[in-house]
Design an enzyme around this catalytic site. Structure first.
Site, PDB file in Angstrom:
ATOM      1  N   ASP A   1       0.824  -1.218   0.000  1.00  0.00           N
ATOM      2  CA  ASP A   1       0.000   0.000   0.000  1.00  0.00           C
ATOM      3  C   ASP A   1       0.857   1.266   0.000  1.00  0.00           C
ATOM      4  OD1 ASP A   1      -2.367  -1.485   0.000  1.00  0.00           O
ATOM      5  OD2 ASP A   1      -2.361  -1.642   2.172  1.00  0.00           O
TER       6      ASP A   1
ATOM      7  N   LYS B   1     -11.642  -5.316  -4.116  1.00  0.00           N
ATOM      8  CA  LYS B   1     -12.851  -5.512  -3.293  1.00  0.00           C
ATOM      9  C   LYS B   1     -14.105  -5.226  -4.115  1.00  0.00           C
ATOM     10  CE  LYS B   1     -10.639  -4.682   1.131  1.00  0.00           C
ATOM     11  NZ  LYS B   1      -9.415  -4.009   0.684  1.00  0.00           N
TER      12      LYS B   1
ATOM     13  N   ASP C   1     -20.055  -4.974  -7.191  1.00  0.00           N
ATOM     14  CA  ASP C   1     -20.947  -4.349  -8.178  1.00  0.00           C
ATOM     15  C   ASP C   1     -21.909  -5.379  -8.761  1.00  0.00           C
ATOM     16  OD1 ASP C   1     -21.912  -2.345 -10.001  1.00  0.00           O
ATOM     17  OD2 ASP C   1     -19.950  -1.384  -9.866  1.00  0.00           O
TER      18      ASP C   1
ATOM     19  N   ASN D   1     -22.502  -7.760 -14.348  1.00  0.00           N
ATOM     20  CA  ASN D   1     -21.862  -7.348 -15.599  1.00  0.00           C
ATOM     21  C   ASN D   1     -20.634  -6.473 -15.356  1.00  0.00           C
ATOM     22  OD1 ASN D   1     -21.857  -7.277 -18.553  1.00  0.00           O
ATOM     23  ND2 ASN D   1     -22.171  -5.085 -18.233  1.00  0.00           N
TER      24      ASN D   1
ATOM     25  N   SER E   1     -11.393  -6.383   9.358  1.00  0.00           N
ATOM     26  CA  SER E   1     -10.524  -6.241  10.532  1.00  0.00           C
ATOM     27  C   SER E   1     -10.670  -4.917  11.277  1.00  0.00           C
ATOM     28  CB  SER E   1      -9.065  -6.383  10.089  1.00  0.00           C
ATOM     29  OG  SER E   1      -8.740  -5.368   9.157  1.00  0.00           O
TER      30      SER E   1
ATOM     31  N   PRO F   1      -5.808 -10.247   6.990  1.00  0.00           N
ATOM     32  CA  PRO F   1      -5.125  -8.990   7.316  1.00  0.00           C
ATOM     33  C   PRO F   1      -5.379  -8.637   8.787  1.00  0.00           C
ATOM     34  CG  PRO F   1      -7.208  -8.520   6.261  1.00  0.00           C
ATOM     35  CD  PRO F   1      -7.149 -10.024   6.444  1.00  0.00           C
ATOM     36  N   GLY F   2      -4.855  -7.474   9.194  1.00  0.00           N
ATOM     37  CA  GLY F   2      -5.079  -7.024  10.570  1.00  0.00           C
ATOM     38  C   GLY F   2      -3.880  -7.287  11.471  1.00  0.00           C
TER      39      GLY F   2
ATOM     40  N   GLY G   1       1.012  -5.249   5.865  1.00  0.00           N
ATOM     41  CA  GLY G   1       1.437  -4.046   5.165  1.00  0.00           C
ATOM     42  C   GLY G   1       2.371  -3.196   5.999  1.00  0.00           C
TER      43      GLY G   1
HETATM   44  O1  O7E Z   1      -2.866  -2.791   8.257  1.00  0.00           O
HETATM   45  P1  O7E Z   1      -1.855  -3.105   7.209  1.00  0.00           P
HETATM   46  O2  O7E Z   1      -0.968  -1.950   6.890  1.00  0.00           O
HETATM   47  O3  O7E Z   1      -1.085  -4.366   7.525  1.00  0.00           O
HETATM   48  O4  O7E Z   1      -2.635  -3.376   5.842  1.00  0.00           O
HETATM   49  C1  O7E Z   1      -3.653  -4.299   5.746  1.00  0.00           C
HETATM   50  C2  O7E Z   1      -4.070  -4.491   4.313  1.00  0.00           C
HETATM   51  O5  O7E Z   1      -5.157  -5.416   4.280  1.00  0.00           O
HETATM   52  C3  O7E Z   1      -4.577  -3.230   3.623  1.00  0.00           C
HETATM   53  O6  O7E Z   1      -4.269  -3.350   2.253  1.00  0.00           O
HETATM   54  C4  O7E Z   1      -6.072  -3.283   3.802  1.00  0.00           C
HETATM   55  O7  O7E Z   1      -6.762  -2.642   2.763  1.00  0.00           O
HETATM   56  C5  O7E Z   1      -6.325  -4.784   3.771  1.00  0.00           C
HETATM   57  N1  O7E Z   1      -7.484  -5.266   4.544  1.00  0.00           N
HETATM   58  C6  O7E Z   1      -7.620  -4.986   5.874  1.00  0.00           C
HETATM   59  O8  O7E Z   1      -6.764  -4.344   6.486  1.00  0.00           O
HETATM   60  N2  O7E Z   1      -8.724  -5.425   6.540  1.00  0.00           N
HETATM   61  C7  O7E Z   1      -9.696  -6.163   5.964  1.00  0.00           C
HETATM   62  O9  O7E Z   1     -10.647  -6.550   6.623  1.00  0.00           O
HETATM   63  C8  O7E Z   1      -9.564  -6.495   4.607  1.00  0.00           C
HETATM   64  C9  O7E Z   1      -8.419  -6.086   3.926  1.00  0.00           C
HETATM   65  C10 O7E Z   1      -8.189  -6.598   2.641  1.00  0.00           C
HETATM   66  O10 O7E Z   1      -7.153  -6.561   2.076  1.00  0.00           O
HETATM   67  O11 O7E Z   1      -9.167  -7.261   2.092  1.00  0.00           O
HETATM   68  C11 O7E Z   1      -8.811  -8.058   1.102  1.00  0.00           C
HETATM   69  C12 O7E Z   1      -7.701  -9.013   1.523  1.00  0.00           C
END
Ligand code: O7E
Length: 214
Positions: A12, A62, A65, A68, A115, A167-168, A190
């Site tokens: 990111d 994510k 929509d 189509n 998260s 994530p989280g 991230g």
């Molecule tokens: O908190 P970070 O910096 O470790 O980043 C977490 C990444 O996961 C970031 O790209 C964010 O958009 C994504 N993410 C979440 O943090 N929480 C979620 O519930 C879902 C996502 C996500 O990536 O969803 C698709 C995997």
């Protein structure tokens, strides 16, 4: 890219040069690299093709929509060479099925819980229904929060052997080892990596901690 790794790097960054260097440096220590809107909007969609030359890319748009529009987007993501794509499941089975059908060989992960604290307002109360919708649509795996052990364990119990990416971790309070112990197959990380003074070292440490659990 490392086939045995359980780490997915969330790229990111908005500095495109730095993002590409980091992707290259960390790819030997992670299973895949997730690209989200921030880097795609700064670098353009070709970043998906560029990183796909040396790593699996999970394209995190994510999608949420109508069928189509989802299909048109996924067809383009596929042309660009992504390994996986992420879609929301709350829009319903038909929208998600359009993603799965357009994905071809790409892996489709559907979001069934999130998260951030606000996820408990609505989304995280419905993960069982969202898993059922996702399974009927034929997804490959789920996105579930790695910083919410109770929810993650419930999702793992219902998901059976399907893949879960979580994530989280780090900046959002979760721990990679606890997340895998609670049911994640892969952790998405991230800021804990890219904001560190030595990102490669942190990525290697996470990768090693997780490999010791195998
Ligand atoms: O908190 P970070 O910096 O470790 O980043 C977490 C990444 O996961 C970031 O790209 C964010 O958009 C994504 N993410 C979440 O943090 N929480 C979620 O519930 C879902 C996502 C996500 O990536 O969803 C698709 C995997």
């Amino acid at each position: 890219m490392s086939d045995g790794s359980r780490l997915i790097l969330a790229l990111d960054l908005v500095d495109v040069g730095r993002a590409l260097r980091m992707a290259q440096d960390i790819s030997p220590h992670c299973f895949a690299i997730k690209v989200n809107w921030p880097i795609i909007l700064h670098a353009g969609p070709q970043i998906i093709r560029e990183i796909s030359r040396f790593s699996r890319v999970i394209c995190d748009l994510k999608l949420a929509d109508i069928p189509n529009t989802n299909r048109l987007i996924v067809e383009r993501v596929r042309e660009l060479g992504a390994w996986g794509v992420i879609a929301h499941s709350f829009v319903g089975q038909d929208s998600l099925r359009a993603v799965v059908e357009a994905a071809g060989d790409m892996k489709v992960f559907s979001v069934v819980a999130m998260s951030h604290p606000g996820a408990s307002d609505l989304l995280n109360r419905f993960h069982d229904m969202l898993i059922d919708i996702s399974m009927k649509a034929g997804v490959y795996g789920f996105v579930a929060p790695g910083n919410n052990e109770a929810v993650l364990r419930q999702i793992r119990a219902r998901a059976g052997g399907m893949k879960i990416i979580s994530p989280g971790i780090g900046a959002q309070g979760g721990d990679e080892v606890s997340a895998v112990a609670a049911g994640a197959d892969y952790v998405i990380v991230g800021r804990k990596i890219y904001q560190a003074s030595d990102p490669v070292k942190v990525a290697m440490e996470i990768d090693q901690r997780l490999s010791m659990m195998l």
